[in-house]
Scaffold this motif. Structure first.
Motif, short mmCIF file in Angstrom:
data_model
loop_
_atom_site.label_atom_id
_atom_site.label_comp_id
_atom_site.label_asym_id
_atom_site.label_seq_id
_atom_site.Cartn_x
_atom_site.Cartn_y
_atom_site.Cartn_z
N THR A 63 0.77 -1.12 0.10
CA THR A 63 0.04 -0.14 -0.01
C THR A 63 0.71 1.31 0.07
OG1 THR A 63 -1.78 1.16 1.27
CG2 THR A 63 -0.25 0.10 2.50
N ASN A 64 0.34 2.34 -0.68
CA ASN A 64 1.08 3.51 -0.49
C ASN A 64 0.08 4.65 0.51
OD1 ASN A 64 -0.97 4.05 -2.30
ND2 ASN A 64 -0.07 5.75 -3.43
N LYS A 65 -0.78 4.07 1.25
CA LYS A 65 -1.59 4.64 2.09
C LYS A 65 -1.07 4.25 3.45
CE LYS A 65 -5.56 4.74 -0.90
NZ LYS A 65 -6.66 3.80 -1.64
N ILE A 66 -0.49 5.49 4.27
CA ILE A 66 0.04 5.17 5.66
C ILE A 66 -1.13 4.70 6.60
CG2 ILE A 66 -0.20 7.61 6.37
CD1 ILE A 66 2.85 5.24 7.03
N GLU A 67 -2.31 5.12 6.38
CA GLU A 67 -3.17 4.88 7.29
C GLU A 67 -3.79 3.44 7.32
OE1 GLU A 67 -5.11 6.43 3.65
OE2 GLU A 67 -3.78 7.21 4.89
N ASP A 68 -3.16 2.56 6.36
CA ASP A 68 -3.37 1.05 6.28
C ASP A 68 -2.58 0.44 7.29
OD1 ASP A 68 -5.24 1.72 4.29
OD2 ASP A 68 -3.89 0.89 2.55
N ILE A 69 -1.69 1.16 7.80
CA ILE A 69 -0.83 0.39 9.12
C ILE A 69 -1.50 0.66 10.39
CG2 ILE A 69 1.10 0.52 7.44
CD1 ILE A 69 2.37 2.24 9.66
N SER A 70 -2.38 1.35 10.50
CA SER A 70 -2.90 2.02 12.02
C SER A 70 -3.23 1.10 12.87
CB SER A 70 -4.14 2.93 11.57
OG SER A 70 -5.03 2.16 11.34
N GLU A 71 -3.49 -0.28 12.28
CA GLU A 71 -3.88 -1.31 13.32
C GLU A 71 -2.95 -2.29 13.71
OE1 GLU A 71 -6.77 -1.31 15.28
OE2 GLU A 71 -6.98 0.82 14.37
N CYS A 72 -1.76 -2.21 13.25
CA CYS A 72 -0.69 -2.99 12.99
C CYS A 72 0.15 -3.33 14.66
CB CYS A 72 0.62 -2.87 12.31
SG CYS A 72 0.13 -3.17 10.48
N ASP A 73 0.50 -4.31 15.05
CA ASP A 73 1.17 -4.75 16.27
C ASP A 73 2.66 -4.43 16.37
OD1 ASP A 73 -1.29 -5.73 17.48
OD2 ASP A 73 -1.19 -7.09 15.72
N LEU A 74 3.18 -4.40 15.27
CA LEU A 74 4.68 -4.50 14.80
C LEU A 74 4.89 -3.64 13.77
CD1 LEU A 74 7.52 -5.10 15.57
CD2 LEU A 74 7.13 -7.55 14.35
#
Length: 125
Positions: A63-74
């Motif tokens: 992805t190139n949308k930073i918000e797609d990582i908002s729920e990551c644990d690591l």
């Protein structure tokens, strides 16, 4: 566990493949939209990572949308830190990545720097 890899160059994509093959859900973030499109189409740009291996990785999305990582644990940050004319690491990409990750995460997460820099580079960063 949801893992984000920031930077999909030779370090980041290699980590994404290894973690994905271990069964983790991987979001590969990169600012290069063309690269993201190629990765999602199963086209690797890294020697040693086959298109077939990328296509077979069912737990990976670029992805190139930073918000797609908002729920990551690591979050693993693997962005370039090239040397400048004075042979000092240029940390602008790393600083930008850190700021974007900090603004985006909605939860506590482990954040690891895997950018290529010599030992001690980030001690006072």
């Amino acid at each position: 566990m949801k893992i984000a890899i920031v930077g999909q160059g030779y370090v980041g994509l290699s980590l994404a493949i290894a973690a994905g093959n271990a069964g983790f859900e991987i979001t590969g973030y990169d600012t290069n939209k063309d690269l993201v499109n190629d990765l999602n189409a199963g086209q690797s740009h890294i020697e040693g990572i086959s298109n077939e291996g990328l296509i077979a990785l069912s737990h990976y999305v670029a992805t190139n949308k930073i918000e797609d990582i908002s729920e990551c644990d690591l979050v693993v940050i693997a962005v370039p830190t090239p040397l400048d004319a004075q042979r000092k690491p240029d940390l602008r990409a790393l600083e930008s990545a850190c700021e974007n990750v900090a603004k985006t995460l909605n939860r506590k997460a482990l954040i690891i720097n895997e950018s290529t820099s010599f030992p001690g580079t980030l001690r006072d960063f």
